[in-house]
Each structure stands twice: as C-alpha cells, then as structure tokens.
Write a protein that holds these residues in place. Structure first.
Motif, short mmCIF file in Angstrom:
data_model
loop_
_atom_site.label_atom_id
_atom_site.label_comp_id
_atom_site.label_asym_id
_atom_site.label_seq_id
_atom_site.Cartn_x
_atom_site.Cartn_y
_atom_site.Cartn_z
N THR A 110 -34.03 -98.13 58.63
CA THR A 110 -35.32 -98.44 58.43
C THR A 110 -35.86 -98.51 59.22
O THR A 110 -37.75 -98.78 59.56
N ASP A 111 -35.96 -99.28 60.35
CA ASP A 111 -36.85 -100.33 61.85
C ASP A 111 -37.93 -98.98 61.87
O ASP A 111 -39.35 -99.06 62.14
N PHE A 112 -37.08 -98.13 62.36
CA PHE A 112 -38.04 -96.11 62.67
C PHE A 112 -39.56 -96.40 61.92
O PHE A 112 -39.79 -95.58 62.17
N TYR A 113 -38.44 -95.59 60.19
CA TYR A 113 -39.76 -95.68 59.27
C TYR A 113 -40.34 -95.99 59.22
O TYR A 113 -41.80 -96.48 58.17
N TYR A 135 -41.33 -90.72 46.87
CA TYR A 135 -40.34 -89.88 46.25
C TYR A 135 -38.57 -89.10 47.63
O TYR A 135 -38.82 -89.51 48.32
N SER A 136 -38.08 -89.87 46.29
CA SER A 136 -36.77 -89.68 46.72
C SER A 136 -36.19 -90.39 48.04
O SER A 136 -36.57 -92.11 47.74
N MET A 137 -36.14 -90.35 49.17
CA MET A 137 -35.84 -91.09 50.10
C MET A 137 -36.47 -91.31 50.98
O MET A 137 -37.15 -93.23 51.09
N ASN A 236 -27.95 -93.39 59.28
CA ASN A 236 -28.73 -94.73 59.59
C ASN A 236 -30.11 -95.21 58.83
O ASN A 236 -29.57 -96.50 58.71
N LEU A 237 -29.87 -94.74 57.82
CA LEU A 237 -30.57 -95.39 56.58
C LEU A 237 -29.98 -95.63 55.54
O LEU A 237 -29.66 -94.28 54.48
N PRO A 238 -30.39 -96.74 54.64
CA PRO A 238 -29.48 -96.82 53.70
C PRO A 238 -29.92 -96.42 52.64
O PRO A 238 -31.23 -96.75 51.95
N LEU A 239 -29.07 -95.46 51.54
CA LEU A 239 -29.02 -94.29 50.64
C LEU A 239 -29.29 -95.52 48.89
O LEU A 239 -29.19 -94.82 47.87
N GLU A 240 -28.24 -96.42 49.16
CA GLU A 240 -27.47 -96.91 48.51
C GLU A 240 -27.69 -98.51 48.42
O GLU A 240 -27.37 -99.25 49.26
#
Length: 314
Positions: A110-113, A135-137, A236-240
């Motif tokens: 999340t910090d990267f994005y 959208y989506s992710m 690494n990215l929380p998707l849930e």
C-alpha cells in the motif's frame, strides 16, 4: 545418502533451467522500447518511469483512473472517452510493472502504490482536488489513497473493487503456495502466463468488439518484470478484509461503488460488506454485470460515472 543429494541437485538444476527458459522470450523495458511503441507520455517518479495518457480539455475537472491487477490503462478506454467528451480532463496511467511503465524490483504494497499515485499527481501538477476512479485491485489502491489524502479528492468511484470479500483469482491453494519463497517464485514463473490467459477477462467472450478491452494485454507479458510485479502485488497488497479502510475513505470523500451481479472475481458479498462499512456511500449492483462491467456495459456504467463526478466536482 548420495542418492538423496543427487535428487536434490537434479531437482534444483531442473528448477533453475525451467526458470531460465521461461524468461528467455522477455525483453527489458528500455527507453527506446517505450519511445518506439508506447502510445502516451512518460514521467519520471522516484521508483521509475510511469507511462500515462490524457484525454479531454486541459482546463476540465481532472479525473484519474487507477487500473487493476493485470490489464493496464486501456481497460478504461470506453469510460475515458465518454468522460472526455463530457468535458473532464481524464488521466490514465500504467501501474509500475504493467503496460509501458518501468518494472522496479520492489515491495508492491500500500505504501508503494500510495507513493506512485501521490508522485504522479504532483508530477502532473494536479494540485486541485481530482476525481478518482479505481477498478478491481485499483479499487483498494484508490480507497487507501482516499483514506490517507481526502483533501486531494472531490469524489471516489469504485468499479468492482477488491479489498472486501475473498479475492479468488488465484484459487485458495495456489494463492497460498505462491506466497512461499523460492517454490512460490518458481511456480508462478512457470504457471503465471497460462493462469492469466485462462482468466475469463482475457478470453473476451463477447462478440461485439465495442464491448471488449480495447488493447492487447499480452504485449506487456513480453517485457521483464511484469510477472514479478504481479507476484509482489499478490503477496504484499491486501486484497481482502479492508472494510475499515473503505469506511475511513467514505467519511472523508463522497464515494460510489458499482458491483456486478455475475462477477466471478468480486462477489456480491463485497457490495453487502461495503454497505455495512460505509452506509452513507452509494452502492449499486448491476445485475447482469461481470468483472468486465466497465467496458462490457459501458453504456450503463458511463452515465453513472458522469452523473456522480459532476455532482461532486469542485
């Protein structure tokens, strides 16, 4: 004992050889490659070069569109065209690791994005609040950004957003295995391409070309770093289970979310969870919508996007 050592050595050699062979066809993403083939513009950020494009009048209300896991910015073509025709200044971009952007070897969390999106807005001198579409992710990326920087946004629109109910794209077992070091990297290297190409979104079942993705999403697979970027995002990215992030974002920014009733990737459970987490957000269920509702049903989606963005412009 010798035969056990021999088996280990043989197995390791086979893994190494298959890893090497699977990457032989991939080219580096160089400035020359980008200059020769990329249709848009480029801007240097701290983690590398981002490829982006703009539509509509330069003095229009800015709308930034954040794509998802595997398909780059052209997933929004049908929506961007309608927004630009309405007078919005639309900015599309390829995430790091996708499309014609650089592929840094990084922790895609999340910090990267957040850094990617913050630096992009700054680099494009978008100092006034913008509309944000995820959208989506890209939904959880946009939502996390809204929770952190509500002052930079006029509104947030989420299209089939990840980050709520279970995200089943990889499958439960395979998704866990590829999170393991070494064996997960090797398995993803060998299976990633076939898994992506087997996804319904890549198969384009609709006969009407106007309702398909307007771009070749396999071209990006020919450049080194694409599959690693996807793997690092998955790890690494929380998707849930990010319900509280959606709640925080909705308290600071007007929010609308559209879900598809026939979406095999983002289930209708996500719509129910968002309503509970953010009761004052506008949540719409498009009964016939799949995960590709933004382009397959653009004539239904676009008027909703335009109406919400206009109602919440500066």
């Amino acid at each position: 004992m010798d035969w056990i050592i021999g088996l280990v050595v043989a197995g390791g050699s086979a893994m190494g050889l298959s890893w090497y062979l699977s990457g032989l066809r991939e080219k580096p993403m160089t400035p020359d490659e980008r200059a020769a083939h990329a249709p848009g513009k480029s801007v240097q950020l701290s983690d590398g070069v981002i490829h982006y494009s703009e539509r509509g009048p330069t003095d229009g209300q800015a709308v930034v569109m954040v794509h998802g896991f595997g398909v780059p910015q052209f997933v929004f073509e049908q929506n961007a065209a309608a927004l630009a025709d309405t007078g919005f200044r639309v900015i599309l971009f390829d995430h790091f690791g996708r499309g014609w952007s650089d592929r840094p070897n990084a922790r895609y969390d999340t910090d990267f994005y957040d850094r990617e999106l913050t630096e992009l807005l700054d680099a494009l001198n978008l100092t006034e609040p913008v509309g944000l579409v995820g959208y989506s992710m890209g939904g959880i990326i946009a939502t996390d950004f809204a929770a952190r920087h509500p002052e930079r946004l006029t509104a947030i629109i989420l299209l089939a957003p990840a980050g709520l109910a279970v995200y089943p794209f990889m499958g439960k077992l395979f998704g866990k295995i590829i999170c393991m070091p070494v064996i997960g990297d090797w398995l993803w290297r060998l299976r990633g391409r076939s898994l992506l190409l087997g996804d319904p979104q890549f198969q384009e079942p609709l006969p009407d070309p106007a309702r398909r993705i307007r771009g070749d999403d396999t071209i990006q697979m020919n450049y080194k770093g694409y599959f690693n970027a996807l793997l690092q995002s998955w790890r690494n990215l929380p998707l849930e289970n990010c319900d509280e992030v959606f709640a925080d974002a909705s308290r600071g920014v007007p929010m609308m979310a559209l879900f598809g009733g026939k979406d095999p990737t983002i289930s209708v459970e996500s719509a129910a969870r968002l309503k509970k987490a953010a009761p004052h957000a506008r949540v719409e269920l498009i009964e016939e919508g799949t995960h590709g509702l933004l382009y397959e049903m653009y004539d239904t989606v676009n008027p909703m996007l335009i109406e919400f963005l206009k109602a919440n412009s500066r």
